[in-house]
Every structure is written in structure tokens, then in C-alpha cells.
Design an enzyme around this catalytic site. Structure first.
Site, PDB file in Angstrom:
ATOM      1  N   GLY A 128      -0.507  -7.677  -2.880  1.00  0.00           N
ATOM      2  CA  GLY A 128      -0.286  -6.285  -2.291  1.00  0.00           C
ATOM      3  C   GLY A 128       0.171  -5.274  -3.136  1.00  0.00           C
ATOM      4  O   GLY A 128       0.484  -5.437  -4.298  1.00  0.00           O
ATOM      5  N   CYS A 129      -0.294  -3.921  -2.848  1.00  0.00           N
ATOM      6  CA  CYS A 129       0.084  -2.720  -3.797  1.00  0.00           C
ATOM      7  C   CYS A 129       1.599  -2.699  -4.045  1.00  0.00           C
ATOM      8  O   CYS A 129       1.849  -2.456  -5.040  1.00  0.00           O
ATOM      9  CB  CYS A 129      -0.689  -1.710  -3.252  1.00  0.00           C
ATOM     10  SG  CYS A 129      -0.104  -1.464  -1.185  1.00  0.00           S
ATOM     11  N   TYR A 130       2.185  -2.537  -3.088  1.00  0.00           N
ATOM     12  CA  TYR A 130       3.914  -2.402  -3.047  1.00  0.00           C
ATOM     13  C   TYR A 130       4.188  -3.658  -3.778  1.00  0.00           C
ATOM     14  O   TYR A 130       5.041  -3.588  -5.100  1.00  0.00           O
ATOM     15  CB  TYR A 130       4.455  -2.329  -1.915  1.00  0.00           C
ATOM     16  CG  TYR A 130       4.341  -0.989  -1.146  1.00  0.00           C
ATOM     17  CD1 TYR A 130       4.847   0.196  -1.837  1.00  0.00           C
ATOM     18  CD2 TYR A 130       3.894  -0.840   0.119  1.00  0.00           C
ATOM     19  CE1 TYR A 130       4.692   1.435  -1.070  1.00  0.00           C
ATOM     20  CE2 TYR A 130       3.873   0.300   0.775  1.00  0.00           C
ATOM     21  CZ  TYR A 130       4.210   1.342   0.100  1.00  0.00           C
ATOM     22  OH  TYR A 130       4.286   2.773   0.947  1.00  0.00           O
TER      23      TYR A 130
END
Lengths: 340, 340, 340, 340
Positions: free
Chosen positions: D143-145
Site C-alpha cells: 500500500g501507499c502509506y
């Protein structure tokens, strides 16, 4: 090719460095900067990772090509020296774009310091001056607004499809077009959530547009040109109004474009009713075009969109470099636009 | 005055509530909403602190005035019922702006359900229809683009200073003008760092502009009108091109404005060379104007800026309410523009 | 009340003028400006329509109250003179916020020129210092970040609901917080489509927050405070992490807020799960609060949102003026937040 | 390599297409789309010039690799089929990121349809799982975070430099992270000039971050994680607070990073006091890191910035593809960040 960039830390210079780093045949060996001489490029632009030559105020050595990204009025003298020293020059200022030295006094307020070079300089709009650019020692890279306007209008005027006196160019630009110079007008809170015209009936790109449109039309013409400042970093959109020659219809105009741009990699004539958006061109070298004849008023509405820093400056400069050195024209410029 | 707002949770309705809360003579006693009936207004807009009537899909009781902030095409029938029930109505849709019912079929694609009311409805542009508005039972609040264009052009056309066939209106609006309806085109990543035309040669505000300019000019005229979408929430800027009547100079045009607007609180003719910016008008009811005659081309460039949600919608509606009920016209509308 | 604004053309001064124009009891009779003395206010801010006193670098006459909107470090000496001349002073810089003169040397790098006034100055956070403000001759208007943090934390620390050593304040501000001074960092293209921390572990609002939280807690405490710069013009959001005192639950924390702010017009404790957004507070004087206890980690997350120019500066200053002169506290500040 | 993209018209799919077009070894031969099957890709994204396969809802043929850019919960079943049919799969949803199937029920609200594949799937964070990725048939793209948080924290936790229970991750993302799905919350006027937290103490990236940090630390840990929504299209910034192990100083933390990332092309540890900005990473695959020990509080502040669509999604997926097929890891990903 060994290349140098003069004015490397302005927005246009920085964009050149980004593009040159991705170019397989160019090696950037010289970075000229007055204001930031002695600093490390990566301190100014941490996103430009990797190794770079030092920033220096020194004169560049003779190189294959020097990109001169200085403000208008400050490029002519230096470019003349670079040429004399044996480098080819692609100048991104306005200093070699106008053929008539007198125009510099009228629009830019200075006497041109190297008028003899104006005749030699080639106007670097590749789709229209390809052979001249290939043979040039000095290329005058077009302005951002002129690039958008000329790509839309030149083919149509060349074949006489528009009434030359009828042209109105209403355009808008992202703020990077103003460069990185300090001015209160360009502070974030002054621009954000705002939109405004500027340079009304007096913008310096007017004579450049008129020169090239007049050459295309084969007669002197004047245009109304109103630039506006958008709350975006990049992008130019030109919305153009004109009257077609009597009898010319929308299909004629579109066909003219299609013929003129049939083999042009960087020109996208959009399908009917899809209108250009500045973001179509984000961070790429493509030009997006659309037109529509408004039967109610008899005017044609033409819209062109480009990225002002790529096709309107650094990308077009690299395209010109490719032509000057016999590389494929699209080399290092094939990336598509960002979205979103 | 006891007032109600129908369509209270759209952007225009929400702006009406903000302005009405600050109006010393208006009490908002009814909030109509189809989509959000049963919800609490503060759940939707926490910034609207304090107590509010419930959101309801029920018919409003007769009130002094009902603001109808429904989409065009959905207002006419309901407004007719409100009038019949004894309320005055200020309609913020386009449903009562056009005098000719046939235009609704052409531009809006529906047969007008209450054509008999079109003759009664007063076009709510206060500076030009003040006595009619004061006496009206039904006010058609002008569109946002038309408000900007008409405030710029109406005085000049009324006295014949512009050639009627020469008018080109290039305009740009913030996204709130599209309302709060869901559409992929209005998602943040599609609009941010972008600029685009839309409705080219086909926008529905065209006949409204033409109707009112034709009435001012005393003859039928057509305009070129191209709206664009700005990456801002609020604001409209109209950049207008026209040819002055032969012999008319910039001073004549400016004097015409100054006479027309000498006593107008909400109209600001800017000093020469200060051009309107949308942000001058941020969150206020003022109109900002400027013009310049371009001697090179013979065209005059005229620019008008407003806040589309205030002067282009809710603020002008409150201004009309003030006129209809004998309040000072500026009551509740005196706040100045935000900056930044 | 006859009032003056010193530093009238900065963003805070400009916002004061907007609010004072809408205040029924205040008359702005003096505009002090060093940089813009001699200019007309409307040339700088055309949105401030109507008549204004001239901009002047002269000393103000004695007035009921002077708002001093100068940069920190430049206000203390002048404010002392204004007080001596008989005006009350509301100072919007940091020059009178810290009680310990030594802190100015540590955090601001200067020896305080009027340390004797530090004891007299009242910290102008109305919900906590109402009687002192009402009696004050000199009010130190709180900083923007401190206002957000203190409104969230002060009640909870006062009753011992949070562990004093556990507080982390992660906050973000719109760019207007930096004022209108020229700096390349604040140019539109540097801020737009960007987000960054600054002043990490070194921001000058840290001692102000710590002073007021320590006073509330009854013991010295230190906080981690990290500000960030948002690509917006206005707004502050503080996201705060802390450990509740053992045994204290979410309901206890919420109840503490509800009791502390039961009668506070300008404080909005949002319903559960509705989190503050900076835009809830756009252009209004309200504070929006929410909290949640994360049972997984045992930490409470607290969020506060304000408009940095209104509640974080000019609006709070007007609120203080109202208290100092016996006006209703909300006079001229009742307008609700803009949306969108 | 012959590659396909499933979910080609979402923002992540679109970004994959942009990157794959510039990749010298990848040929995109299949475009899967449910919502837009039958349409022409260039009608949806005119900036993606050139020829593309048709958009289709049909099953893809077996290919070298399929990028699966479907929403979480919709990818697992399809990916299982693609694997069974003989393609390698890089899944950009969360469907294969968590090792414990039970976590899907808790955080995502569904029973995992292919739990048997969770053990096989390799977490595609190249700097930490390089050999596993090279050998994988199924890669779960992070995921990005989590990418931002893990790149900052993993090396430090692996060698025990941080107290595992002390970690707070305060992060902010551009709106493209929400994808292109329609929701009123993501309309331009709701996001523009706004900033807000969301998913407080409940965001689905929490267990992913905790899983990978726990593996690094060699013990179970929990983190506080608060995401916020920025008014930008792209970019993630994570500001992280933690307590160093007793005795560990800033130099130890920095040295740990330097050793961990000494040979990592895509990781930039900035010079002291230069803090990451989301724009450093605009449209590129690089990660920018900085940290500082705040001696006053004893906490270290760590900041990481990436482009959520490149390093946080499509770029990292291409990096994984390069590893899986023995290409140089940086192939097609060498472009530097845009500015401005």
C-alpha cells in the site's frame, strides 16, 4: 552529445536537466548559474538525484550544444560568445525569435546587442522549420504562448482558410511560465483560488505570434492576444476565435490540420467534441488540438493545449537538439502525459 | 421576513443559508431538500453552526419569500405552486429567465411547464430592473456567466457604443458552478492542475446572454461564448472582445460605465490598468470591471469578475429580496471580499 | 470605538480591516504601514471597496485601541509607545505572548526591548482569560498554531485527564500564515501540489504552547510540535496524540470538553466520528474539535481546526477588542464558514 | 515481456500504462476493464497517445505477468484464476498483503476467498524482499502509506533502534489515493482549500504496517496511524514520531539508514535539515527520507515522502516486475521527479 545548460536553476533550466537526464544520447557536462554558482544542484532541487556537474558562473567550454535558459535581454550577448567559441546554441529566451531588431525596442525596451545574428537564427518550431533547424547553428526556441497559438493556426493560415484580420487568442498559463523570480504577485496566496488577465493588449509574445502567422499567411496580420494566469504550476491553453474564409467549413479546417499533421508524432488532433485540457499535456511534449465551427456566429473556435515547460520550452528545445544532431526527433521525449 | 430555501443543501442553497443567517431582517424558517430530507443540516455542513429548521421534502407553508435553488428544469412547476400558495418566489434556476418558451426546447431540451409565468417573471439583475424587481412576485435570478457578461456589456450596448455582431465572451468559472452533483469530471484529481473549455458553442447561458444584450441594444444579436472550468472553487472571470462603434474611444466607453454605475454600490470600475481578478470578489457581492481599447487591432478588451456563488447566485438573490421587500439593497451584503 | 491598524497591508492587517469594516461599533481611523506608506489601500487590495484612511508611516494618534500587526520582534517597542500615548493595544505578534523574557533570546534571537510589559500583557485566548482581557490595557493575541492546540488541550490538562509528557502536536497550516513577505519558498509553483514539514523540533510557537499548557496542567511540560505547510491559503489543522491519565476513557475526555465549552459560542464539539476539516472554519471565528480514544494503542487522537487568519489572528483580536470594550463578544464575528 | 493490466482505467491502472509504455522490455498486450469494456482507452485518457489493445471485460490470456489493479476485495479470486492459467501476478490491491486471513475479516470485512495463496504471496517491498520477489509467482504490491512508513522505519526497527510501542505515524495523501470512484467527498470543491483526517484509528493500512514492522522488530507491535487528505493529486508524506532505544542518538539512526540503503538507487537520505516534500517525489519512483532527534522531548521525528501512484503503487509494481524477470531493477523507472 556533450551539452551544457546556462541558467540551469530556473524552472526551464531545471526541466531541461530532467529531460536531458532521460535522453540516451545527451550527456550534461556543464551547468551555468549566476545566482547559484558554487552551490550543489541537489541542494536546490533534491528531486534531481544522481551526480551533476558543479554550478558555475564561469564561461562554458565549447560543447556540442549549449541550452541558454536566461531571461530575455540577457541571452543575446552570451549566446553570441558561445557561438563564436564553437558551440551550437539553442536559446530559450526571446532574444533571437524576432527577425526585426526594431521590434525589440518596441516590445522589450532594449536595443538588440547582436542584430547580425537575427538573420541567422532559426525559429525552432520543428513541424514548420525542420530542415532549417537541422542545419542551424543558432535556434531560437519559441515562446510558450506562441507555440500553442502557432501549432493551432499556422496550417490554417498557410492555405488561406482563415480571415487574417479576425484572429483573437485568449490564453491562460500556469505560473511556472513566469519563472522562479521573486515577485509578490506570484506568492501562493495571491495565485491560489484566483484567475486574472495580465499584459492585456501589450504582452511580449504578441509580435512573435504575429511574425510567424504573417509568414504563414503571406501577409501582415495583427492579432488580439490576452494572456491569463491560472492557479496551476504547468500548462497552457489557448482558446482562439477566427472567421473562416467564405465558403470554408469545419470539415475543411479539420482536413487541413489532418494533412499538415499526418506524420507528426507530437500533434494530437482530438476526436470531435473532445476538447483539449491542459492536463492532457502534463509533463509531455505533445500538442492537443480541437476546433468547432459555430454556425450561429460564423466563427470557428480553436483550442490548443500544451505543457508550457515541456512543449512550450525545454521539451521543444530537446526536440530541436535532436534535429540538429540527426537523432530521431522523439528521442528522450516519448513519455506520455501524467494523469492525474 | 420569513423565508424558505428549496434545494437547501446544494452549493447555492448552502450559500443562501450563510447569507440569510447574516441578514438582520430575514428569518430562515423552512429548508426543503429532496435528497437529504430527514437529515440534520449541520451533519451535512458542520460549518453552519447554530439552530436550523429540519430538512424536509414536504411542501413549504406560504412564506414571505421562497428561494428556489433547484436544478434547471425542476424549478418551474414547483415555483408555480409556491406562487399559487401565496409566497413570493426568487428562482435561482434558469426556468424563468428566458422570455421565449421555445428557447427552452432548443437549449434545455424540455417543454416549459409553466409558460404563462414567463411573461410575469422579472429578470433579477438589480442594476437594470430595479423597479420591476421591487414590484415582482416572481424573480428569475440571473445565471452566473450572464451576470458577469451583462454587467460589463449592457450599458455599452444600450447607448450603441459597441458593434452588436462583434461580441466574443471568453469566460472561466470555478467548479462550484457545476453544483454538488456527482460526476467523474468534477472529482478533485480531474480538475486540479487542469484547465479546459466546455460547452463550446453550445452552453445554455448563451440564449440568456443574447436575450438581455439584445434588449439592451434594441436589436437581435448573437455572441460567441466559451466557458472554461478553473481549478478553483469560486469565481467567474469574463474576458470580452468587441469592436467599438466607429469613432468611439476608450474614454467614451469608460464614461458610459461611470455614468451607468455612478450610484451603484456593488459595481467597482477599477482604476486604469488594474485588471479584475476573481479573488477581488471572493465571497462578496461586488462586480469588478475594467476595459482597454487595443489601438493595434481596434478591439476593446473588457473584463468582469464576480463570485459565482454570491453575485452570480445567492448574493444577487438576497439583493433581489431586499428590493422586493423594501429593505436597503445592500442589507446583509456589505461584507468585503476575502484576501487571500 | 476608534481603532487603528499598524501593519495594515500584511495578510493579518488586511483581514482585520475586512472584519472591522463589518463591525458595527468599530471605526477604523488610522492605517499604519511602513512599506506602503503614501499608497492608497484600494490600490493594494481592490476588494476592500469604500473609503479608508490614508496609509501612513506616521505615529498614530491616541485611539481607543490599536491593533499591532507587525512581525515578531518589531512590535514590542512600538506597542510600548502606543500604550504610553494612551491607546489600548492588541498585539498580534509574538512579542508579548511569552512571560519569560529569556525565552525570546532562545527562540526568537533577540533581547526583549520592553520586558517590563510582559507581566502586564494578557494572553488573549478569550475562553480562558476572559476577565483578564476585559481589564487589560495590552493583549497579546495568541499565535495561530497555539490557538488550535490550546483550545483542544487546555481543558483536558487543567483537570489532569492527559499525561503531560505524552503530547505530540502534528499540525498543518495554510500559506497565509507566513505573511506576505517575499521568499522563494512561498512562490506558487513551490507550494502548489506539495506538502512539507518545516521548523521541525524548532518552531517558535513551541514555547508559547508549552507555557500555556504548563499553566493549565499546573506543572512544566514539553511537547513535540511539527508544523507543515499546506497548499491552501487559509486554515490550520492540529492532529494531537496523547495518553489519557490511567482510568480516563473517551467519555471522560468528551465530557470535560462539553463542560468547559458549554457556553462558548465559538467552540463546536463535533458529533462523534465527524472530524474537523480546515474548511469548516473557512473565513469564520469558530473552532472545531473532535477526539477519539484508540483502544488498540491507548492513545487519544484529538483534532482541532481553525481559520489561521480569523480565529488564529484577526478574528480573535476582534473578539478580544469586544471583551476589552464591553461589547458582546461575538459582535461582528457571527458569520458562518464559507463552503465551498 | 508480454504484460496485461486488469483495472486499466483507474488511476493506478492508468499510471501503470504510462510507465509500461516507457519500459523498453514490456509490451502491454491486454487491458482489462469492467466499467469501460468496449471503449477506446484514448477516449478516456487522451493523453495516452499511440495504439493500445482494446479495453475488454474478457479473461486475459496467459501472459508473462498480469498487473491486477482492482479494488481490495475484488482481486483475490481473479488473481487466483490468473495464476492457475499460468501468468505471474502482481496484485496492487490489499488482497494478498496480510499473512493472517483473519485480519481480512477484522479490517476489510470479508472472508478471504483464497487464503491458501496468502502464504505464497510475497510482500513486494523490493529493498527488503528482493530474493523472494525474484522467485515469486504472486507479488502483493504494498500500500501507499505502508510503503512510506516501512521505508522509514523498517531498518531502524530491525536493529532495535526504536522502542516498538512508541510509534506514531501521522500521514497525508493526495486524492488519487482514493481512486477514481465517484463519491461526493472527492469532488473538487470539497477537497480544494481543505485538509482533513480520515479513518482515524481505523484505517485499513494499519494492520499492513504493523505486520511488516513487527516482522522487522521481531516482536508484535502496534502503531498509531492517522491519514489525512491533502488538496493535491499525488504524493504521500509520513511524519513519524518514536522514542529511540535508550542510548541511541541521531547519528546511530542516520548511520543505520545509510548502511541499509547504501546501494539502493531509489532511496534518498537527504542532507541534514533538508526535509522531504511530496513534490521531490513527483511522478518518480524515489523515496525521500529525513530524521531529527529532538533533544527536548527525546523523540525522533522521521519524515518520508513518495509519489503515491508511482512508488506507492504502479512504479513499485514495475520495480517488482523487473526483479521477477531478471531485468535491471531501475529499468523504465529512472526518470527524476518533476518540478514544479
Amino acid at each position: 552529445m556533450k551539452v551544457g545548460v546556462i541558467g540551469a536553476t530556473g524552472y526551464t533550466g531545471r526541466e531541461l536537466l530532467r529531460l536531458l537526464r532521460g535522453h540516451p544520447e545527451a550527456e550534461t557536462v556543464f551547468l551555468g548559474s549566476g545566482a547559484n554558482a558554487g552551490r550543489d544542484l541537489r541542494d536546490i532541487y533534491p528531486g534531481l538525484t544522481g551526480d551533476w556537474p558543479p554550478l558555475t558562473a564561469a564561461e562554458p567550454p565549447p560543447l556540442d550544444v549549449l541550452f541558454c535558459a536566461l531571461p530575455s535581454g540577457k541571452a543575446a550577448e552570451r549566446a553570441a560568445r558561445f557561438l563564436a567559441a564553437g558551440s551550437k546554441v539553442i536559446d530559450l529566451s526571446a532574444d533571437f525569435r524576432l527577425r526585426d531588431p526594431g521590434e525589440y525596442e518596441i516590445w522589450y525596451g532594449f536595443a538588440h546587442p547582436a542584430p547580425g545574428l537575427l538573420a541567422e537564427a532559426v525559429y525552432g518550431l520543428p513541424e514548420f522549420y525542420r530542415p532549417e533547424i537541422a542545419a542551424a547553428r543558432l535556434v531560437a526556441n519559441p515562446g510558450c504562448y506562441p507555440t500553442a497559438a502557432l501549432m493551432a493556426l499556422r496550417p490554417l493560415l498557410r492555405v488561406g482558410l482563415l480571415e487574417p484580420a479576425s484572429i483573437i487568442i485568449d490564453a491562460a498559463s500556469g505560473v511556472s511560465g513566469a519563472g522562479r523570480a521573486l515577485a509578490a504577485d506570484y506568492l501562493f496566496p495571491e495565485i491560489n483560488e484566483n484567475f486574472k488577465p495580465y499584459g492585456v493588449a501589450s504582452h511580449r509574445h504578441t509580435p512573435e505570434i504575429e511574425q510567424e502567422l504573417s509568414l504563414a499567411a503571406g501577409r501582415e496580420l495583427k492579432v488580439s492576444f490576452t494572456p491569463h494566469l491560472l492557479p496551476v504550476s504547468r500548462g497552457i491553453l489557448a482558446t482562439i476565435y477566427a472567421r473562416p474564409r467564405p465558403g470554408a467549413g469545419e470539415a475543411d479546417l479539420r482536413q487541413c490540420w489532418e494533412e499538415a499533421y499526418a506524420d507528426e508524432y507530437f500533434v494530437v488532433i482530438l476526436p470531435p467534441d473532445v476538447w483539449p485540457q491542459t492536463k492532457f499535456a502534463a509533463a509531455c511534449n505533445f500538442v492537443f488540438l480541437q476546433l468547432k465551427l459555430d454556425k450561429r456566429t460564423g466563427r470557428v473556435v480553436i483550442v490548443a493545449a500544451i505543457d508550457n515547460l515541456v512543449r512550450g520550452a525545454a521539451g521543444q528545445a530537446v526536440q530541436n537538439m535532436n534535429l540538429m544532431f540527426g537523432c530521431p526527433e522523439r528521442l528522450g521525449l516519448e513519455h506520455r502525459g501524467l494523469w492525474p
